[in-house]
Design an enzyme around this catalytic site. Structure first.
Site, PDB file in Angstrom:
ATOM      1  N   SER A 289       0.826  -1.202   0.000  1.00  0.00           N
ATOM      2  CA  SER A 289       0.000   0.000   0.000  1.00  0.00           C
ATOM      3  C   SER A 289       0.865   1.259   0.000  1.00  0.00           C
ATOM      4  O   SER A 289       1.640   1.490   0.925  1.00  0.00           O
ATOM      5  CB  SER A 289      -0.908  -0.028   1.234  1.00  0.00           C
ATOM      6  OG  SER A 289      -1.655   1.157   1.308  1.00  0.00           O
ATOM      7  N   SER A 290       0.725   2.059  -1.046  1.00  0.00           N
ATOM      8  CA  SER A 290       1.587   3.227  -1.248  1.00  0.00           C
ATOM      9  C   SER A 290       0.790   4.527  -1.203  1.00  0.00           C
ATOM     10  O   SER A 290      -0.345   4.581  -1.680  1.00  0.00           O
ATOM     11  CB  SER A 290       2.273   3.097  -2.611  1.00  0.00           C
ATOM     12  OG  SER A 290       2.844   4.325  -2.997  1.00  0.00           O
ATOM     13  N   PRO A 291       1.395   5.600  -0.678  1.00  0.00           N
ATOM     14  CA  PRO A 291       0.723   6.907  -0.692  1.00  0.00           C
ATOM     15  C   PRO A 291       0.917   7.634  -2.029  1.00  0.00           C
ATOM     16  O   PRO A 291       0.397   8.736  -2.199  1.00  0.00           O
ATOM     17  CB  PRO A 291       1.443   7.664   0.429  1.00  0.00           C
ATOM     18  CG  PRO A 291       2.833   7.129   0.381  1.00  0.00           C
ATOM     19  CD  PRO A 291       2.707   5.669  -0.015  1.00  0.00           C
TER      20      PRO A 291
END
Ligand SMILES: *[C@@H]1O[C@H](CO)[C@@H](O)[C@H](O)[C@H]1NC(C)=O
Ligand SMILES: *[C@@H]1O[C@H](CO)[C@@H](O)[C@H](O)[C@H]1NC(C)=O
Ligand SMILES: *[C@@H]1O[C@H](CO)[C@@H](O)[C@H](O)[C@H]1NC(C)=O
Ligand SMILES: *[C@@H]1O[C@H](CO)[C@@H](O)[C@H](O)[C@H]1NC(C)=O
Ligand SMILES: *[C@@H]1O[C@H](CO)[C@@H](O)[C@H](O)[C@H]1NC(C)=O
Ligand SMILES: *[C@@H]1O[C@H](CO)[C@@H](O)[C@H](O)[C@H]1NC(C)=O
Ligand SMILES: *[C@@H]1O[C@H](CO)[C@@H](O)[C@H](O)[C@H]1NC(C)=O
Ligand SMILES: *[C@@H]1O[C@H](CO)[C@@H](O)[C@H](O)[C@H]1NC(C)=O
Ligand SMILES: *[C@@H]1O[C@H](CO)[C@@H](O)[C@H](O)[C@H]1NC(C)=O
Ligand SMILES: *[C@@H]1O[C@H](CO)[C@@H](O)[C@H](O)[C@H]1NC(C)=O
Ligand SMILES: *[C@@H]1O[C@H](CO)[C@@H](O)[C@H](O)[C@H]1NC(C)=O
Length: 704
Positions: A289-291
Site C-alpha cells: 500500500s503506497s501513498p
C-alpha cells in the site's frame, strides 16, 4: 560499497561507546481506581542521533540524517479490565518497525521499574513505518550493512522513549470509556504491486471493492467527564511521503497526522511534545500500500512504467510512484496532504464513535522459531525455509527504486555485482533454493550467521483483546490480501469459539515487535515482485502465520497459555559499529561555539521564513531526548517565552557540517505579532572526549 561493508563487517571488531544523556520519568506507585474501564495514555520522544547516521527504510547507505523536521514520538495506551486487573499495553511508535533490540531493551527497563506488570506477553510495540528516522536499532546484521553497524544510542533513545511513554500512561491511568468507529478513507493509498495482487484468486478478489484496504478503524478514549483523552487508529499505507533523498528526521505522514491532531486538541499554550491528549495513527497490512496514489510513471518520458516490472525501457531507476508532491518534488507538502486526509477522517470517526467497547481484556503471546516451524496443511506437513531474499528485493519499489540495477519480477538472470556479493557471503544451500522456489535468491540470510545472524528466526507473535476488538500484532509487512486472510481466519475462529461476536473487529497491526520483512500470499509470492522477494521464510510464510495466530486465538478461547517458545537471542553485546566517531569539533576561525554565523533580519511579516545559522558541535554528540536544539521565543513583558521547538512543523533544524547549524522558522500565519528571537542549544566535543554544552541567541526581530 556494499561489498566493502560486508568485508568490514566480517573483519573489524570495533565497537564504539558514547555517553548520552537520557531523562527518565519516575513512575507513580499506585493506580487503584474503580470503574468499568481504566485507561492510561502517554507520549514521549524517541528521536535518536539527529545527524550523521543513515536513515532506516529505503536501504540507501547514502541517505544520512542532517537534522530534524519533526520529532519521532512513542504513544502508549494502557487498557485495563477492572474486574480481572488484566491489562494490555499498545505502543505506536514513529520508527520504521518494531525490532528485537528495541523490544528487549524496553522490556528490561519496564521490568526494572514495574516487575512483571508490563511484560513480553502484554506489551506490543508497533512501528508506524516511517522511512525518515535514524537507523541502527536492529540487532541483525543485514540491516547494519546500510547503517554501517549497530547504533547502540539509537536503540537506547527509542527504548527509553517507549519506556517513558508507558510510564506517563501508567501515571495517567483513570476511569475511562472506549468507543470504536470505522470508515472509508479515500485518496490516501493505492496498491504498488497490482500485478502481484491480481495473481490472487478472482473469487477472492471479487469479495473486495479495492485492491488495498481503505478502512480506518479508530478507538476513542474518554474520561469520566466524557472528554476525549486520546484516540488510536489503524490504516494501511507506507509512510514514504518523505522521499529517499530526504535527510531530515520525520514521522512522515503518520507522525505528521498525530502531530496535527494533537496540536489541535492540546491548545496553543502547549509546546510540542508536552501534549496530554494523544492521537496515534498506527499502521496495518501496508505491504503493498503506497501513498503515491497517482501511480508509477517514467520520470523522463512521463509514460506509465511497465506494469509487471515497474521499469522504463528495462531500467527501474526512472520509474517513480507519483504522490501529491510529484509536480514540485516537495515531499514535505506531500506528507502534509496525506496527514491531513488522515486527520480529517480521524476527527470524523472521533465524533461518530458511539459504540462502546466493553468486553474483557486479554492477550496471548508466543515466540516461534520460524526457520524450523512445521505445520499441517490439508493433512500434509509443511515447513518454512531458511530466510532468503530474492533479486527483486534489491530492485526496491516505485516508492524508492533500490540502489542497485535490478528490476522487479526478475527471475535471477542476475546482476554480476550482486552475484559476487552473494558468493563472497554464502552460496545458498540446495535445500534453501528448493524450499524458496520460485524465488531466485540473492542473499541466503538465514544461512548467514557470522559475525551474527543476518535476519531473525525467533519471532514474536501476539494477540490482544479489548472487548470485541482483536489486534493481531504482526512481525512484518503483510500485504493487503495477506492481511485480509489473517483477519478473516481469526475472526472465524473467535466468533465460532464465542470469544467475540459477529460485530467483532479484527485488526492487523504492524510491523511490530520483530521485523521479518514482508508477508505475501503464496499466489503473490510466485510473482516475485519486491514484496514476494522479501517474504523471507518462503512461499508458506503466510499459511504458517494463519496457523500460529489461530493457535493464539484458540488458546484464548480455551483460556490456556501457550509455551513462550525459544528465548530471543541477544547479539547487541557483540554488535559492530563502523560509524566514525566525532574526534573533536572545531569552530571556524575567530568564532566560538554558540556564536551567530549568519543572523536574522530585523523585521518579518507572517508567512515569511526566518533563517539563522550558529556555530555548533555535531548534533550526534548528545541525543537531546525530550529536549530541543532550538526554541522560537517571544518577548512577553520582560520575559522570553518558548513558543516553538524543533518538533514543530514550521521549524527545521539542519546540520550543515563544518560546525555550522541552520535554524529555519516559517512564520505561522496565526503568529502573534511581537518581538522574537531564536535560541539554539547543542554540544561540542573537545580533544580528549569531553563534551561541553553550548548555546546562542539570534538578534531580536519583529513579526508583524
Ligand atoms: C469498588 O466498587 C466495589 C463495588 O462496586 C466496592 O465494593 C469497592 O469498595 C470499591 N472500591 C473502591 C476502592 O472504591
Ligand atoms: C521481571 O520482574 C519480576 C519481578 O521483579 C521477576 O520475577 C522476573 O524474573 C523479571 N523478569 C525478567 C524477564 O527479568
Ligand atoms: C489556537 O490559535 C488559533 C489562532 O490564534 C485559534 O484559532 C485557535 O482557536 C486556538 N486553539 C486553541 C485550542 O486555543
Ligand atoms: C528529491 O528528489 C526529487 C525528485 O528528483 C526532487 O524534486 C527533490 O528536490 C529532491 N529533494 C531533495 C531534498 O533533494
Ligand atoms: C456492553 O455495551 C452494550 C451496549 O453498547 C450493552 O448492551 C452490554 O450489556 C454491555 N456489556 C457489558 C458486559 O457491560
Ligand atoms: C487445502 O484444501 C482446501 C479445501 O479443502 C483448498 O481450497 C486449498 O486450496 C488447499 N490448500 C492447499 C495449499 O493445497
Ligand atoms: C528468466 O526470464 C527470462 C526472460 O524473462 C527467460 O528467458 C528465462 O527462461 C527465465 N528463466 C527461468 C529459469 O525461469
Ligand atoms: C482463566 O483461567 C484463569 C486461571 O488460569 C482463571 O483464573 C480464570 O477465571 C479463567 N477465566 C475464565 C473466563 O474461565
Ligand atoms: C523594523 O521595525 C522597527 C519597528 O517595528 C523599525 O524601527 C525599524 O526601522 C525596522 N527595521 C527595518 C530594517 O526595516
Ligand atoms: C500561510 O498561509 C499561506 C496562504 O494560505 C500558505 O500558503 C502558507 O503555507 C501558510 N504558512 C504557514 C506557515 O502555514
Ligand atoms: C532584545 O530584547 C531584549 C528585551 O527587550 C533586550 O534586553 C535586548 O537588549 C535586545 N537585544 C538587542 C540586541 O537589541
Amino acid at each position: 560499497m556494499l561489498k566493502m561493508w560486508v568485508y568490514a563487517l566480517l573483519l573489524i571488531t570495533a565497537q564504539l561507546h558514547r555517553n548520552t544523556v537520557f531523562g527518565a520519568v519516575s513512575p507513580r506507585a499506585t493506580d487503584e481506581y474503580n470503574a468499568s474501564s481504566k485507561v492510561g495514555i502517554g507520549i514521549a520522544d524517541v528521536t535518536g542521533t539527529a545527524a550523521g547516521v543513515n536513515m532506516m527504510g529505503y536501504a540507501m547507505p547514502g541517505q544520512i540524517a542532517e537534522g530534524i523536521h519533526i520529532r519521532q514520538r512513542s504513544r502508549a495506551f494502557i487498557i485495563i479490565d477492572p474486574s480481572t486487573n488484566k491489562r494490555v499495553v499498545f505502543v505506536s511508535v514513529d520508527i520504521n518497525m518494531g525490532t528485537t533490540a528495541v523490544r528487549t531493551a524496553t522490556l528490561k527497563k519496564l521490568n526494572a521499574t514495574f516487575g512483571n506488570l508490563y511484560n513480553e506477553e502484554n506489551v506490543a510495540i508497533s512501528g508506524t513505518h516511517t522511512h525518515a528516522g535514524p537507523a541502527g536499532f536492529l540487532q541483525y546484521a543485514l540491516y547494519q550493512i546500510t547503517s554501517f553497524g549497530y547504533v547502540k544510542e539509537n536503540t537506547e533513545a527509542i527504548s527509553t522513549g517507549i519506556f517513558n511513554s508507558i510510564v506517563k500512561a501508567h501515571n495517567s491511568i483513570q476511569p475511562a470509556s472506549i468507543y470504536v468507529s470505522s470508515g472509508e478513507l479515500l485518496d490516501v493509498n493505492v496498491n504498488r504491486s497490482p500485478f502481484s495482487y491480481e495473481n490472487n484468486p478472482k473469487e477472492e478478489r471479487s469479495e473486495y471493492t479495492y485492491d488495498v484496504d481503505k478502512e480506518m478503524i479508530l478507538l476513542k478514549f474518554t474520561n469520566a467527564n466524557g472528554d476525549v483523552i486520546g484516540s488510536l487508529n489503524w490504516f494501511p499505507v507506507h509512510p514514504v511521503s518523505m522521499m529517499n533523498n530526504n535527510t531530515l528526521i520525520s514521522g512522515d505522514n503518520k507522525g505528521a497526522a498525530s502531530y496535527f491532531l494533537e496540536r489541535e486538541y492540546n491548545g496553543n499554550g502547549t509546546l510540542t511534545g508536552e501534549e496530554t491528549i494523544v492521537h496515534a495513527f498506527s499502521n496495518s497490512n501496508l505491504g503493498d500500500s503506497s501513498p503515491n496514489i497517482f501511480g508509477p510513471y517514467c520520470a523522463d518520458t512521463g509514460n506509465p512504467c511497465d506494469y509487471k516490472t515497474s521499469t522504463c525501457n528495462g531500467k527501474k531507476d526512472n520509474c517513480w510512484g507519483r504522490g501529491y508532491g510529484y509536480l514540485t518534488g516537495d515531499d514535505i507538502y506531500a506528507t502534509k496532504i496525506i496527514a491531513e486526509l488522515h486527520v480529517t477522517k480521524a476527527k470524523e470517526l472521533i465524533s461518530s464513535a458511539t459504540t462502546l467497547v466493553n468486553g474483557s481484556i486479554d492477550y496471548r503471546y508466543t515466540r516461534i522459531d520460524m526457520q524450523n516451524y512445521k505445520f499441517t496443511r490439508n493433512g500434509t506437513e509443511v515447513s518454512l525455509c531458511k530466510a532468503a531474499l530474492g533479486y527483486s528485493m534489491a530492485a526496491g519499489t516505485t516508492d524508492g527504486p533500490g540502489g542497485f540495477n535490478f528490476i522487479q519480477g526478475d527471475n535471477g538472470t542476475g546482476n554480476p555485482f550482486w552475484n559476487l556479493v552473494r558468493r563472497i557471503i554464502k552460496e545458498p544451500a540446495k535445500e534453501t533454493i528448493e524450499c524458496q522456489r520460485p524465488k531466485p535468491i540473492v542473499l541466503a540470510t538465514g544461512e548467514m550467521t557470522s559475525p551474527y545472524d543476518f535476519t531473525p528466526s525467533i519471532v514474536d507473535t501476539q494477540l490482544l483483546k479489548i472487548g470485541n476488538i482483536i489486534i493481531c500484532v504482526v512481525p512484518g509487512e503483510f500485504t493487503t490480501m495477506s492481511g485480509r486472510r489473517l483477519k478473516k481466519t481469526i475472526k472465524k475462529v473467535l466468533v465460532e469459539r464465542g470469544v467475540i461476536d459477529d460485530g467483532g473487529i479484527v485488526i492487523v497491526s504492524g510491523p511490530s515487535n520483530t521485523y521479518t520483512h514482508y508477508i505475501t500470499t503464496p499466489e503473490e509470492y510466485i510473482v516475485q515482485r519486491y514484496e514476494g522477494a522479501s517474504t523471507i521464510y518462503g512461499p508458506n510464510t503466510l499459511d504458517a502465520y494463519l496457523q500460529i495466530y489461530q493457535d493464539l486465538a484458540n488458546s484464548m478461547a480455551d483460556n490456556i497459555t501457550l509455551p513462550k517458545g525459544p528465548a530471543t537471542p541477544d547479539f547487541t553485546d557483540k554488535a559492530l559499529n563502523f560509524i566514525l566517531p566525532i574526534i573533536v569539533d572545531i569552530p571556524p576561525l575567530f568564532k566560538k561555539f554558540g556564536d551567530i554565523w549568519k543572523d536574522v533580519k530585523a523585521n518579518y511579516t507572517k508567512g515569511e521564513t526566518v533563517e539563522v545559522e550558529f556555530v555548533g558541535g555535531h548534533p550526534k554528540n548528545v541525543i537531546q531526548l525530550e529536549g530541543s536544539f532550538l526554541y522560537v521565543q517571544r518577548l512577553e513583558g520582560e520575559k522570553w517565552i518558548n513558543v516553538k521547538n524543533d518538533g514543530d512543523w514550521t521549524t527545521k533544524f539542519k546540520w550543515l557540517g563544518h560546525s555550522i547549524v541552520r535554524i529555519i522558522w516559517e512564520i505561522d500565519n496565526d503568529t502573534i505579532a511581537g518581538t522574537y528571537r531564536i535560541f539554539y542549544q547543542g554540544y561540542h566535543k573537545l580533544l580528549g572526549g569531553t563534551i561541553e554544552s553550548e548555546s546562542g541567541t539570534s538578534s531580536n526581530f519583529t513579526v508583524s
